[in-house]
Design a protein around this motif. Structure first.
Motif, PDB file in Angstrom:
ATOM      1  N   PRO A 111      18.933  21.595  -4.155  1.00 20.71           N
ATOM      2  CA  PRO A 111      18.398  21.164  -5.255  1.00 20.71           C
ATOM      3  C   PRO A 111      16.930  20.685  -5.425  1.00 20.71           C
ATOM      4  O   PRO A 111      16.304  20.491  -6.366  1.00 20.71           O
ATOM      5  N   PHE A 112      16.546  20.339  -4.185  1.00 18.22           N
ATOM      6  CA  PHE A 112      15.288  19.526  -4.038  1.00 18.22           C
ATOM      7  C   PHE A 112      13.960  20.205  -3.931  1.00 18.22           C
ATOM      8  O   PHE A 112      12.708  19.869  -4.009  1.00 18.22           O
ATOM      9  N   GLY A 113      14.179  21.609  -3.655  1.00 17.64           N
ATOM     10  CA  GLY A 113      12.823  22.626  -3.528  1.00 17.64           C
ATOM     11  C   GLY A 113      12.197  22.292  -2.370  1.00 17.64           C
ATOM     12  O   GLY A 113      10.950  22.852  -2.085  1.00 17.64           O
ATOM     13  N   GLY A 114      12.625  21.666  -1.503  1.00 14.88           N
ATOM     14  CA  GLY A 114      11.984  21.468   0.069  1.00 14.88           C
ATOM     15  C   GLY A 114      12.728  20.439   0.670  1.00 14.88           C
ATOM     16  O   GLY A 114      13.986  19.995   0.427  1.00 14.88           O
ATOM     17  N   THR A 115      12.136  20.219   1.725  1.00  8.34           N
ATOM     18  CA  THR A 115      12.698  18.972   2.659  1.00  8.34           C
ATOM     19  C   THR A 115      12.644  17.638   2.087  1.00  8.34           C
ATOM     20  O   THR A 115      11.688  17.297   1.231  1.00  8.34           O
ATOM     21  N   ILE A 116      13.627  16.696   2.230  1.00 13.16           N
ATOM     22  CA  ILE A 116      13.413  15.238   1.673  1.00 13.16           C
ATOM     23  C   ILE A 116      13.783  14.312   2.945  1.00 13.16           C
ATOM     24  O   ILE A 116      14.277  14.632   3.965  1.00 13.16           O
ATOM     25  N   ALA A 117      13.271  13.109   2.896  1.00 12.30           N
ATOM     26  CA  ALA A 117      13.295  11.908   3.814  1.00 12.30           C
ATOM     27  C   ALA A 117      14.803  11.709   3.823  1.00 12.30           C
ATOM     28  O   ALA A 117      15.619  11.408   2.617  1.00 12.30           O
ATOM     29  N   HIS A 164      16.627  17.799   5.690  1.00 14.96           N
ATOM     30  CA  HIS A 164      15.430  16.928   6.123  1.00 14.96           C
ATOM     31  C   HIS A 164      14.610  17.626   7.138  1.00 14.96           C
ATOM     32  O   HIS A 164      13.324  17.333   6.962  1.00 14.96           O
ATOM     33  N   VAL A 165      14.973  18.428   7.884  1.00 11.44           N
ATOM     34  CA  VAL A 165      14.095  19.169   8.876  1.00 11.44           C
ATOM     35  C   VAL A 165      13.867  20.848   8.743  1.00 11.44           C
ATOM     36  O   VAL A 165      13.262  21.261   9.394  1.00 11.44           O
ATOM     37  N   VAL A 210      13.007  11.226  -1.763  1.00 14.40           N
ATOM     38  CA  VAL A 210      11.540  11.387  -1.275  1.00 14.40           C
ATOM     39  C   VAL A 210      11.459  12.745  -0.690  1.00 14.40           C
ATOM     40  O   VAL A 210      11.823  12.830   0.484  1.00 14.40           O
ATOM     41  N   LYS A 211      10.695  13.487  -1.489  1.00 11.29           N
ATOM     42  CA  LYS A 211      10.366  14.760  -0.911  1.00 11.29           C
ATOM     43  C   LYS A 211       9.197  14.759   0.237  1.00 11.29           C
ATOM     44  O   LYS A 211       8.137  13.613   0.269  1.00 11.29           O
ATOM     45  N   SER A 212       9.297  15.600   0.898  1.00 12.97           N
ATOM     46  CA  SER A 212       8.200  15.587   2.156  1.00 12.97           C
ATOM     47  C   SER A 212       6.854  15.667   1.593  1.00 12.97           C
ATOM     48  O   SER A 212       6.604  16.375   0.476  1.00 12.97           O
ATOM     49  N   GLY A 213       5.996  14.780   1.990  1.00  9.71           N
ATOM     50  CA  GLY A 213       4.514  14.733   1.212  1.00  9.71           C
ATOM     51  C   GLY A 213       4.368  13.631   0.512  1.00  9.71           C
ATOM     52  O   GLY A 213       3.259  13.447  -0.096  1.00  9.71           O
ATOM     53  N   GLU A 249       0.766  -1.224   0.037  1.00  8.50           N
ATOM     54  CA  GLU A 249      -0.033   0.120  -0.200  1.00  8.50           C
ATOM     55  C   GLU A 249       0.943   1.498   0.038  1.00  8.50           C
ATOM     56  O   GLU A 249       2.107   1.205   0.334  1.00  8.50           O
ATOM     57  N   TRP A 250       0.240   2.461  -0.381  1.00  5.83           N
ATOM     58  CA  TRP A 250       1.175   3.443  -0.350  1.00  5.83           C
ATOM     59  C   TRP A 250       1.372   4.185   0.921  1.00  5.83           C
ATOM     60  O   TRP A 250       0.446   3.818   1.985  1.00  5.83           O
ATOM     61  N   ILE A 251       2.551   4.564   1.465  1.00  4.85           N
ATOM     62  CA  ILE A 251       2.714   5.434   2.655  1.00  4.85           C
ATOM     63  C   ILE A 251       3.126   6.906   2.483  1.00  4.85           C
ATOM     64  O   ILE A 251       3.869   7.096   1.673  1.00  4.85           O
ATOM     65  N   THR A 252       2.575   7.756   3.000  1.00 10.86           N
ATOM     66  CA  THR A 252       2.932   8.940   2.934  1.00 10.86           C
ATOM     67  C   THR A 252       3.957   9.626   3.736  1.00 10.86           C
ATOM     68  O   THR A 252       3.771   9.115   4.976  1.00 10.86           O
ATOM     69  N   VAL A 253       5.032   9.964   3.142  1.00  9.23           N
ATOM     70  CA  VAL A 253       6.109  10.256   4.013  1.00  9.23           C
ATOM     71  C   VAL A 253       5.958  11.870   4.318  1.00  9.23           C
ATOM     72  O   VAL A 253       6.399  12.793   3.290  1.00  9.23           O
ATOM     73  N   ASP A 254       5.451  12.296   5.619  1.00 10.78           N
ATOM     74  CA  ASP A 254       5.225  13.618   5.561  1.00 10.78           C
ATOM     75  C   ASP A 254       6.237  14.124   6.573  1.00 10.78           C
ATOM     76  O   ASP A 254       7.268  13.714   6.959  1.00 10.78           O
ATOM     77  N   GLN A 255       6.279  15.574   6.811  1.00 11.27           N
ATOM     78  CA  GLN A 255       7.394  16.127   7.658  1.00 11.27           C
ATOM     79  C   GLN A 255       7.424  15.656   9.042  1.00 11.27           C
ATOM     80  O   GLN A 255       8.593  15.662   9.475  1.00 11.27           O
TER      81      GLN A 255
END
Length: 161
Positions: A55-61, A44-45, A101-104, A21-27
């Motif tokens: 270069p990611f445009g936001g946080t990543i896991a 990350h934080v 894996v971008k946040s969200g 199943e899909w899992i959402t990786v949120d902040q």
């Protein structure tokens, strides 16, 4: 959840056994992982700094967060072996973090049984080629070969193996 017998496992080598199943990786998940591992790197934080300076445009896991989700992805996806009394992580070969894996983002695991062999009286070593798909992305977040040990009562060992 599907169940199979120990005797069925060798015949499944080379087959994809399931997609989780899909899992959402949120902040929140990312921040909790950072706290647990003491890895508070800004990518990350710190969403504002990560947006401005990475270069990611936001946080990543964390890559290891994505890797650790394999256990949750596996549960309920890979068939349960009826005779199993315990499962043990043995390790990984060829772990590669292919894309962030971008946040969200939502992720899910793909599990293909690549090898199995009986060891000792009551152990089956299994290897899975795994990949973690990121929804909407072409490249997986990670690929690896995951090695596990299935323990069972020796009296349940299939004949001839």
């Amino acid at each position: 959840m599907r169940e199979i017998s120990l005797a069925d496992v060798p015949g499944l080598v080379g087959q994809e056994l399931g997609i989780s199943e899909w899992i959402t990786v949120d902040q929140t998940m990312i921040n909790q992982f950072a706290d647990a591992t003491l890895d508070h790197q800004f990518i990350h934080v710190d969403p504002e700094r990560a947006a401005a300076e990475s270069p990611f445009g936001g946080t990543i896991a964390h890559g290891f967060l994505t890797l650790s989700l394999l256990s949750a992805m596996n549960f309920g996806t890979v068939p349960k072996i009826r005779e199993q009394t315990m499962g043990i992580n043995y390790g990984f070969d060829r772990v590669r973090f292919m894309s962030p894996v971008k946040s969200g983002a939502r992720v899910r695991g793909h599990f293909t049984l690549s090898e199995c062999r009986f060891r000792g009286a009551g152990m089956l070593m299994t290897s899975y080629d795994v990949s973690v798909e990121v929804e909407g992305e072409k490249k997986p977040a990670l690929t690896a070969n995951w090695i596990t040990i299935v323990q069972f009562d020796p009296k349940d060992r299939p004949e001839g193996v």
